[in-house]
Design a protein around this motif. Structure first.
Motif, PDB file in Angstrom:
ATOM      1  N   LEU A   1      -7.289   8.303   4.919  1.00  0.00           N
ATOM      2  CA  LEU A   1      -7.464   6.766   3.661  1.00  0.00           C
ATOM      3  C   LEU A   1      -6.217   6.269   3.641  1.00  0.00           C
ATOM      4  CD1 LEU A   1      -9.550   8.975   0.673  1.00  0.00           C
ATOM      5  CD2 LEU A   1     -10.192   6.727   1.803  1.00  0.00           C
ATOM      6  N   THR A   2      -6.197   5.160   4.335  1.00  0.00           N
ATOM      7  CA  THR A   2      -4.822   4.411   3.959  1.00  0.00           C
ATOM      8  C   THR A   2      -4.396   3.719   3.666  1.00  0.00           C
ATOM      9  OG1 THR A   2      -3.041   3.838   5.759  1.00  0.00           O
ATOM     10  CG2 THR A   2      -6.020   3.184   6.093  1.00  0.00           C
ATOM     11  N   ASP A   3      -4.132   2.685   2.671  1.00  0.00           N
ATOM     12  CA  ASP A   3      -2.869   1.392   2.107  1.00  0.00           C
ATOM     13  C   ASP A   3      -3.288   0.909   3.206  1.00  0.00           C
ATOM     14  OD1 ASP A   3      -2.621   0.086   0.574  1.00  0.00           O
ATOM     15  OD2 ASP A   3      -0.828   0.924  -0.170  1.00  0.00           O
ATOM     16  N   MET A   4      -3.107  -0.295   2.671  1.00  0.00           N
ATOM     17  CA  MET A   4      -3.097  -1.644   3.535  1.00  0.00           C
ATOM     18  C   MET A   4      -1.690  -2.020   3.751  1.00  0.00           C
ATOM     19  SD  MET A   4      -6.044  -2.287   4.975  1.00  0.00           S
ATOM     20  CE  MET A   4      -5.213  -3.869   5.838  1.00  0.00           C
ATOM     21  N   ARG A   5      -0.595  -1.689   2.588  1.00  0.00           N
ATOM     22  CA  ARG A   5       0.904  -2.441   3.441  1.00  0.00           C
ATOM     23  C   ARG A   5       1.271  -0.780   2.736  1.00  0.00           C
ATOM     24  NH1 ARG A   5       1.776  -7.210  -1.022  1.00  0.00           N
ATOM     25  NH2 ARG A   5       0.116  -8.873   0.150  1.00  0.00           N
ATOM     26  N   LEU A   6       2.134  -0.763   3.585  1.00  0.00           N
ATOM     27  CA  LEU A   6       3.175   0.800   4.108  1.00  0.00           C
ATOM     28  C   LEU A   6       4.556   0.023   4.123  1.00  0.00           C
ATOM     29  CD1 LEU A   6       0.044   1.897   5.778  1.00  0.00           C
ATOM     30  CD2 LEU A   6       1.426   2.990   3.811  1.00  0.00           C
TER      31      LEU A   6
ATOM     32  N   ALA B   1      -5.515  -4.312  -2.340  1.00  0.00           N
ATOM     33  CA  ALA B   1      -5.656  -4.734  -3.466  1.00  0.00           C
ATOM     34  C   ALA B   1      -6.667  -5.196  -4.003  1.00  0.00           C
ATOM     35  CB  ALA B   1      -4.153  -5.283  -3.942  1.00  0.00           C
ATOM     36  N   PHE B   2      -6.802  -5.779  -5.576  1.00  0.00           N
ATOM     37  CA  PHE B   2      -8.096  -6.260  -5.595  1.00  0.00           C
ATOM     38  C   PHE B   2      -8.281  -7.391  -5.128  1.00  0.00           C
ATOM     39  CE2 PHE B   2     -10.247  -8.681  -8.570  1.00  0.00           C
ATOM     40  CZ  PHE B   2     -11.765  -8.672  -9.232  1.00  0.00           C
ATOM     41  N   GLY B   3      -9.161  -8.355  -4.730  1.00  0.00           N
ATOM     42  CA  GLY B   3      -8.843  -9.747  -4.428  1.00  0.00           C
ATOM     43  C   GLY B   3      -8.715  -9.779  -3.094  1.00  0.00           C
ATOM     44  N   SER B   4      -8.274  -8.743  -2.011  1.00  0.00           N
ATOM     45  CA  SER B   4      -8.098  -8.880  -0.837  1.00  0.00           C
ATOM     46  C   SER B   4      -9.149  -8.371   0.134  1.00  0.00           C
ATOM     47  CB  SER B   4      -6.550  -8.209  -0.823  1.00  0.00           C
ATOM     48  OG  SER B   4      -5.722  -8.259  -1.297  1.00  0.00           O
ATOM     49  N   ILE B   5     -10.219  -8.904   0.049  1.00  0.00           N
ATOM     50  CA  ILE B   5     -11.362  -8.970   1.034  1.00  0.00           C
ATOM     51  C   ILE B   5     -11.366  -9.375   1.716  1.00  0.00           C
ATOM     52  CG2 ILE B   5     -14.190  -8.338   0.457  1.00  0.00           C
ATOM     53  CD1 ILE B   5     -12.769  -6.994  -1.757  1.00  0.00           C
ATOM     54  N   GLU B   6     -10.843 -10.603   2.580  1.00  0.00           N
ATOM     55  CA  GLU B   6     -10.654 -11.312   3.440  1.00  0.00           C
ATOM     56  C   GLU B   6      -9.400 -10.109   4.505  1.00  0.00           C
ATOM     57  OE1 GLU B   6      -9.037 -12.739   0.766  1.00  0.00           O
ATOM     58  OE2 GLU B   6     -11.565 -14.205   0.191  1.00  0.00           O
TER      59      GLU B   6
ATOM     60  N   THR C   1     -11.274  -1.080  -2.824  1.00  0.00           N
ATOM     61  CA  THR C   1     -10.000  -1.566  -4.316  1.00  0.00           C
ATOM     62  C   THR C   1      -9.238  -1.092  -4.842  1.00  0.00           C
ATOM     63  OG1 THR C   1     -11.048  -2.574  -5.397  1.00  0.00           O
ATOM     64  CG2 THR C   1     -11.530  -3.370  -3.256  1.00  0.00           C
ATOM     65  N   LYS C   2      -8.035  -1.146  -5.511  1.00  0.00           N
ATOM     66  CA  LYS C   2      -7.785  -1.106  -5.702  1.00  0.00           C
ATOM     67  C   LYS C   2      -7.841  -1.366  -7.839  1.00  0.00           C
ATOM     68  CE  LYS C   2      -3.353   0.736  -3.342  1.00  0.00           C
ATOM     69  NZ  LYS C   2      -1.930   0.534  -3.167  1.00  0.00           N
ATOM     70  N   PRO C   3      -8.076  -0.877  -8.796  1.00  0.00           N
ATOM     71  CA  PRO C   3      -7.393   0.214  -8.802  1.00  0.00           C
ATOM     72  C   PRO C   3      -8.593   1.242  -8.717  1.00  0.00           C
ATOM     73  CG  PRO C   3      -8.595  -1.300 -10.835  1.00  0.00           C
ATOM     74  CD  PRO C   3      -8.057  -1.358  -9.928  1.00  0.00           C
ATOM     75  N   VAL C   4      -8.565   2.645  -8.025  1.00  0.00           N
ATOM     76  CA  VAL C   4      -9.256   3.511  -7.282  1.00  0.00           C
ATOM     77  C   VAL C   4     -10.986   3.501  -8.302  1.00  0.00           C
ATOM     78  CG1 VAL C   4     -10.210   4.975  -5.530  1.00  0.00           C
ATOM     79  CG2 VAL C   4      -8.170   3.579  -5.053  1.00  0.00           C
ATOM     80  N   GLU C   5     -11.896   3.102  -7.886  1.00  0.00           N
ATOM     81  CA  GLU C   5     -13.061   3.777  -8.705  1.00  0.00           C
ATOM     82  C   GLU C   5     -13.377   4.966  -8.554  1.00  0.00           C
ATOM     83  OE1 GLU C   5     -16.020   1.312 -10.212  1.00  0.00           O
ATOM     84  OE2 GLU C   5     -14.155   0.032 -10.940  1.00  0.00           O
TER      85      GLU C   5
END
Length: 473
Positions: free
Chosen positions: A61-66, A92-97, A112-116
């Motif tokens: 599981l990796t975040d997109m921004r590091l 992040a929410f809204g970064s579906i692209e 997406t964050k916040p993670v459900e």
């Protein structure tokens, strides 16, 4: 980490978490520990690569921004060096692209964050199931379902096997009769949802007035005739795959509702006050050019981008002629099993005639030709005279793709050609070819329109439209 420390630590851990926010790492660790999973958590790409070299994982599981890169780079690294490891991205929410870019690079899925926590548990469950079911499924049903060894077909098979390893929406594009549902079932059977249902839907066969109820279900008393609660197609496919065939036939109003269901991963039944979460993988298909429908305003661009994350092109049968002998043998064996007795054989002349034919109706037309030939043939061997081919649709009489006809197949330039000096109002050759094909299909089914539409690979509504256009309704 030195060699002694590496030997002292376990060589296999369930999940690698990569996120530069400590509170997110702790939340994910706690959530996964409750599922009985052991985790490693790091905050940079460099640390993640070092852990991947030292240990084996079942999921990343990796975040997109590091701080020292991004999740896309890590996805590419894993695809190159750990190709069997599912990797999911946190965005992040809204970064579906951005998430869609990750899916195209080979990511398994995204959250997406916040993670459900519910969405996280579903993702992890499917990802960990991938390795356990993939090899087993690959050796059973799919092998029997896909027939052929031509280069075009083997390329298609390899692409489908790769797509089965992620949860990305796939759009399957191909002419009528090429086997779009067959390849959709193949993807489902090799993926993590193989134990779940596969629900195929012909979007052109549902009445527009009933579409919302059919897709999302309804509550008792929500409209006249709703005598009880009804489960929709999304709920029926929960935990599995929903296959939307001929998605280009959906009305614009329904496209809006479908888009929301895909985005929110939830549906609201007709008459209900709240949405219900659903867990489905979406596969869709059409013989139409959706890009052209978007340009004409008949298909929503945002829905097109959402379902068309990855496109799988189905090659027409005329591009895989080497597969005709194996396909014919398979079809004849299936017909014999249904009718009883030994399978019939194709003579060399019959096989030569089939391989020289353009097959505008593709594999479905091959099935119909062989079924009719079996009915007409008196012996054990089917000869060329027993196979009734449409006139002037041999391989040598067909044009280039630029002359594609109304079904997406090529129409011979000399078929029904009236010449450049024809009378005003005369229909073009392509329209003549289509009308002849439809009339023959109707004659073969004794004007049973539903059966003819099915044999032609079109919806009943499409067939009625053409008959009305020609004054034959």
């Amino acid at each position: 980490m030195n060699a002694v420390e590496r030997r002292q630590r376990p060589q296999s851990v369930d999940v690698l978490i990569v996120d530069d926010e400590e509170d997110i790492r702790e939340l994910l660790e706690l959530s996964l520990m409750r599922l009985g999973l052991a985790c490693d958590a790091v905050g940079t790409v460099a640390d993640a690569i070092a852990r991947l070299e030292a240990r084996r994982y079942r999921l990343c599981l990796t975040d997109m921004r590091l701080p020292d890169g991004d999740g896309l780079g890590l996805v590419e690294h894993i695809q190159a060096h750990c190709p069997g490891l599912p990797v999911a991205v946190i965005t992040a929410f809204g970064s579906i692209e951005t998430a869609i870019r990750a899916l195209k690079l080979g990511a398994f899925d995204f959250v997406t964050k916040p993670v459900e926590l519910k969405a996280l548990r579903e993702l992890v469950t499917h990802a960990l199931r991938l390795g356990a079911t993939g090899d087993k499924a690959a050796g059973t049903t799919p092998e029997r379902a896909l027939i052929g060894h031509s280069p075009a077909f083997m390329q298609l098979r390899a692409q489908a096997e790769k797509l089965a390893r992620n949860q990305a929406p796939v759009f399957i594009h191909g002419e009528s009769g090429t086997g779009k549902e067959v390849i959709a079932r193949f993807i489902h059977s090799l993926g993590t949802r193989t134990a779940g249902p596969f629900v195929p839907v012909n979007c052109g066969a549902i009445s527009p007035e009933l579409m919302e109820s059919e897709f999302f279900g309804h509550r008792k008393g929500s409209f006249t005739g709703a005598a009880s609660d009804k489960q929709g197609l999304f709920q029926a496919a929960s935990g599995g795959t929903l296959f939307l065939d001929e998605i280009g036939e959906l009305p614009l109003a329904m496209q809006v509702k479908l888009l929301r269901a895909i985005q929110e991963r939830a549906v609201r039944p007709v008459g209900a006050h709240a949405e219900e979460p659903v867990d489905v993988r979406l596969l869709s298909a059409s013989h139409q050019d959706l890009g052209r429908l978007v340009a004409e305003g008949r298909f929503r661009q945002d829905l097109f981008f959402r379902i068309n994350v990855i496109t799988l092109r189905m090659p027409p049968l005329r591009e895989r002629r080497e597969d005709i002998p194996a396909l014919a043998e398979h079809i004849l064996a299936r017909l014999a099993a249904r009718e009883g007795g030994a399978p019939r054989r194709l003579s060399a002349a019959a096989l030569h005639a089939l391989q020289g034919y353009a097959f505008p109706g593709n594999v479905r037309e091959l099935e119909n030709l062989l079924e009719r030939a079996c009915a007409m043939c008196e012996g054990d061997e089917i000869d060329a005279a027993d196979i009734e081919l449409y006139p002037d649709q041999t391989a040598s009489g067909w044009l280039t793709d630029s002359a594609a006809g109304p079904f997406g197949f090529q129409v011979p330039g000399d078929f029904g050609d009236h010449g450049g000096g024809g009378e005003p109002g005369q229909e073009p050759a392509a329209d003549d070819a289509e009308r002849l094909r439809i009339i023959r299909a109707l004659e073969q089914t004794r004007w049973n329109r539903s059966a003819a539409a099915r044999n032609l690979g079109m919806t009943l509504r499409q067939l009625r439209y053409r008959l009305q256009k020609w004054g034959m309704e």
